[in-house]
Design a protein around this motif. Sequence first.
Motif, PDB file in Angstrom:
ATOM      1  N   LEU A   1      -0.405   4.826 -10.663  1.00 57.13           N
ATOM      2  CA  LEU A   1      -0.814   3.498  -9.831  1.00 57.13           C
ATOM      3  C   LEU A   1      -0.823   2.510 -11.261  1.00 57.13           C
ATOM      4  O   LEU A   1      -0.518   1.279 -10.804  1.00 57.13           O
TER       5      LEU A   1
ATOM      6  N   SER B   1       0.899   1.026   6.015  1.00 52.51           N
ATOM      7  CA  SER B   1       1.215   1.157   4.512  1.00 52.51           C
ATOM      8  C   SER B   1       2.579   0.971   4.351  1.00 52.51           C
ATOM      9  O   SER B   1       3.472   0.854   5.389  1.00 52.51           O
TER      10      SER B   1
ATOM     11  N   GLU C   1      -2.172  -0.734  -3.844  1.00 59.81           N
ATOM     12  CA  GLU C   1      -3.289   0.279  -3.652  1.00 59.81           C
ATOM     13  C   GLU C   1      -2.565   1.729  -3.338  1.00 59.81           C
ATOM     14  O   GLU C   1      -1.303   2.023  -2.997  1.00 59.81           O
TER      15      GLU C   1
ATOM     16  N   ARG D   1       1.473  -1.014 -10.912  1.00 60.73           N
ATOM     17  CA  ARG D   1       0.546  -2.311 -10.994  1.00 60.73           C
ATOM     18  C   ARG D   1       0.918  -3.270 -11.957  1.00 60.73           C
ATOM     19  O   ARG D   1       0.651  -4.376 -11.976  1.00 60.73           O
TER      20      ARG D   1
ATOM     21  N   SER E   1      -9.869   9.484  -9.044  1.00 64.01           N
ATOM     22  CA  SER E   1      -9.684   8.291  -8.212  1.00 64.01           C
ATOM     23  C   SER E   1     -10.891   7.361  -8.540  1.00 64.01           C
ATOM     24  O   SER E   1     -10.500   6.043  -8.480  1.00 64.01           O
TER      25      SER E   1
ATOM     26  N   GLY F   1      -8.760   1.529  -6.946  1.00 62.50           N
ATOM     27  CA  GLY F   1      -7.570   1.102  -6.084  1.00 62.50           C
ATOM     28  C   GLY F   1      -7.073   2.553  -5.378  1.00 62.50           C
ATOM     29  O   GLY F   1      -6.101   2.245  -4.707  1.00 62.50           O
ATOM     30  N   VAL F   2      -7.960   3.373  -5.358  1.00 60.29           N
ATOM     31  CA  VAL F   2      -7.467   4.603  -4.533  1.00 60.29           C
ATOM     32  C   VAL F   2      -8.559   4.798  -3.532  1.00 60.29           C
ATOM     33  O   VAL F   2      -9.743   5.076  -3.861  1.00 60.29           O
ATOM     34  N   ARG F   3      -8.094   5.216  -2.234  1.00 64.97           N
ATOM     35  CA  ARG F   3      -8.728   5.547  -1.289  1.00 64.97           C
ATOM     36  C   ARG F   3      -8.454   6.793  -0.873  1.00 64.97           C
ATOM     37  O   ARG F   3      -7.366   7.299  -0.506  1.00 64.97           O
TER      38      ARG F   3
ATOM     39  N   ILE G   1      -3.325   5.205  -1.131  1.00 64.93           N
ATOM     40  CA  ILE G   1      -4.110   6.098  -0.122  1.00 64.93           C
ATOM     41  C   ILE G   1      -3.702   7.657  -0.062  1.00 64.93           C
ATOM     42  O   ILE G   1      -2.547   7.898  -0.048  1.00 64.93           O
TER      43      ILE G   1
ATOM     44  N   GLN H   1      -1.287  -5.808  -6.739  1.00 62.46           N
ATOM     45  CA  GLN H   1      -2.068  -5.831  -5.683  1.00 62.46           C
ATOM     46  C   GLN H   1      -1.809  -4.432  -5.127  1.00 62.46           C
ATOM     47  O   GLN H   1      -2.389  -4.071  -4.105  1.00 62.46           O
TER      48      GLN H   1
ATOM     49  N   ARG I   1       0.618  -1.170   0.062  1.00 61.35           N
ATOM     50  CA  ARG I   1       0.161   0.016   0.083  1.00 61.35           C
ATOM     51  C   ARG I   1       0.863   1.185  -0.279  1.00 61.35           C
ATOM     52  O   ARG I   1       1.973   1.186   0.875  1.00 61.35           O
TER      53      ARG I   1
END
Length: 342
Positions: free
Chosen positions: A193, A250, A204, A197, A226, A231-233, A206, A202, A173
């Motif tokens: 991102l 993270s 992610e 990837r 996003s 995959g973006v928080r 934040i 996997q 993360r």
Amino acid sequence: MRILIFHPHLDVKGGSERLTRLLSEGLKEAGVSVLVVSLRRDPEWFDEVLTIEDPRDLNGIVRRYNPDWFFLAISETHYLRFLRDGPRVAMYVHFPLEEEVTEENIEDYRRAGRFLEVDLEELKRVDRIFVNSSFTARAVRMVWGRDSVVAHPPLEGMFLEEEARVRDFPPPRIIYVGRFTPLKRQDFLIMSLEVIRRTVPQAELILSGFPDKRHTSYFEEIKRLSERTGGVRIVISPDDRELLELYRGSRVYAHPRIGEHFGITPCEAMACGIPIVMRGPTGLKDITDRFIAESDWSFLEAIIEVLKMEEGKWFELSSTMRERVLGLTPRGFAEKILGGLR
């Protein structure tokens, strides 16, 4: 010693506002009498603040409080016009130019009490200039022709406690923390991102921080990007405990801003034991020279390197990162300031 600290807008949760609070706390711990004055405040961050509506009231407040130093927590020398007499003046400079002002938001800055100029005649009234890094000190010398004292910003005490350290190997993360403004380049991380990837499927992302009402359109754009990418928080306005848990969950902290003056959030991540990747040039080179990338491509390669790192090697790097920032205490910061004032 008596010090009056002035910051025009303590209702924004940004670096200069947090530094103002920690400076006040550190000075009080060192036995200094402190009065913080502002045009507005956020009650969650600031309780003991004298708020005024008219900057012209500053002169009367200075006369009544009679401080040894008037400390400007931001480089707005315009406020010195309201001091007809009084103490010596110190100023903390995050950078000698305001880089986030645009034609669209300049009035928002002015309404927040920012005059967005440093008059060189007014600057002569400043007896001591403090800066956040050697990077900023060079800029102050080039722009204003003045020497300054480097006083690295402090961390909240909770980040320096042993309990703040990450204990479990985090998932792949990426985290980035900062106000949502174009210079912070959250959009670049979102776009990156997809590239990351290809090697770490996997992965992610934040993005956490405080929306800035002066940059509302950019924040809305970040939300749209996003949702489109996945995959973006986005975590808005976390409290310190929530932020601590975000760091500890993270594997890498990524800071894509080019020319970051210092960077308190990467230092918070380092205190938790999270390796950081910075886009150079950056003032954080005063603290660490690990994973400072000179191009966007090498920045992404460094992020991937940390994400793919084996657990044992990752924890070795984690310990090294934490050790670099353990000296960034509020008391140590206050003592550095006091040393410069004396």
